[in-house]
Design a protein around this motif. Structure first.
Motif, PDB file in Angstrom:
ATOM      1  N   TYR A  27       0.873  -1.193   0.000  1.00 45.14           N
ATOM      2  CA  TYR A  27       0.000   0.000   0.000  1.00 45.14           C
ATOM      3  C   TYR A  27       0.896   1.224   0.000  1.00 45.14           C
ATOM      4  N   TYR A  32      -5.057   5.545   5.157  1.00 46.02           N
ATOM      5  CA  TYR A  32      -5.879   4.432   4.695  1.00 46.02           C
ATOM      6  C   TYR A  32      -7.112   4.289   5.579  1.00 46.02           C
ATOM      7  N   ALA A  98      -8.990   0.520   2.042  1.00 48.28           N
ATOM      8  CA  ALA A  98      -9.374   1.469   1.005  1.00 48.28           C
ATOM      9  C   ALA A  98      -8.532   2.728   1.132  1.00 48.28           C
ATOM     10  N   HIS A  99      -8.274   3.330   0.002  1.00 51.83           N
ATOM     11  CA  HIS A  99      -7.660   4.656  -0.014  1.00 51.83           C
ATOM     12  C   HIS A  99      -8.803   5.632  -0.184  1.00 51.83           C
ATOM     13  N   THR A 100      -9.335   6.085   0.939  1.00 54.83           N
ATOM     14  CA  THR A 100     -10.524   6.902   0.886  1.00 54.83           C
ATOM     15  C   THR A 100     -10.485   7.940   1.987  1.00 54.83           C
ATOM     16  N   ARG A 111     -16.276   2.323   1.248  1.00 57.17           N
ATOM     17  CA  ARG A 111     -16.065   1.682  -0.046  1.00 57.17           C
ATOM     18  C   ARG A 111     -14.675   1.061  -0.081  1.00 57.17           C
ATOM     19  N   HIS A 113     -11.623  -1.157  -1.234  1.00 61.57           N
ATOM     20  CA  HIS A 113     -11.112  -1.512  -2.553  1.00 61.57           C
ATOM     21  C   HIS A 113     -10.354  -2.834  -2.546  1.00 61.57           C
ATOM     22  N   PHE A 114      -9.798  -3.173  -1.398  1.00 64.65           N
ATOM     23  CA  PHE A 114      -8.931  -4.344  -1.326  1.00 64.65           C
ATOM     24  C   PHE A 114      -9.444  -5.289  -0.238  1.00 64.65           C
TER      25      PHE A 114
END
Length: 125
Positions: A27, A32, A98-100, A111, A113-114
């Protein structure tokens, strides 16, 4: 390549405890959102908990006051301490990342992602 690897699943009797671990690798961002989702047999995937880089946590109502998410930022490792486990907690537990934005992370429906491959937790009555 981002990889998520969880461990710690197993069988436990009702009322018992279990601690899951998850390592995030590959990552590249500093911030994160990490968390846990679970899926019981024949049911839809359910969000369980999330934690921001700054340590802000949110939980599904079904696990609030029983489950605790924590992290070691330096190791990009996430933990889920599960206490007072009940048969309805039986599920495959997936670590997720997630990168959010933090606001999305603590929204109750982040949301991700991984996802990891999952670790089974079985609670017997």
């Amino acid at each position: 390549q981002v990889q998520v690897a969880e461990s710690g699943g197993g069988s436990v009797q009702a009322g018992g405890s279990r601690k899951l671990s998850c390592v995030l690798s590959g990552y590249k961002w500093d911030r994160y959102c990490m968390g846990w989702v679970r899926q019981a047999a024949g049911k839809q995937r359910e969000w369980v908990a999330a934690i921001t880089t700054d340590g802000i946590t949110t939980y599904a109502d079904s696990v609030k006051d029983r489950f605790t998410a924590s992290q070691d930022n330096a190791k990009k490792t996430l933990y889920l301490q599960m206490n007072s486990l009940q048969p309805e907690d039986t599920a495959m537990y997936y670590c997720a990342a997630a990168h959010t934005l933090p606001s999305d992370c603590v929204s109750g429906s982040p949301r991700f992602h991984f996802f990891g491959q999952g670790t089974q937790v079985t609670v017997s009555s």
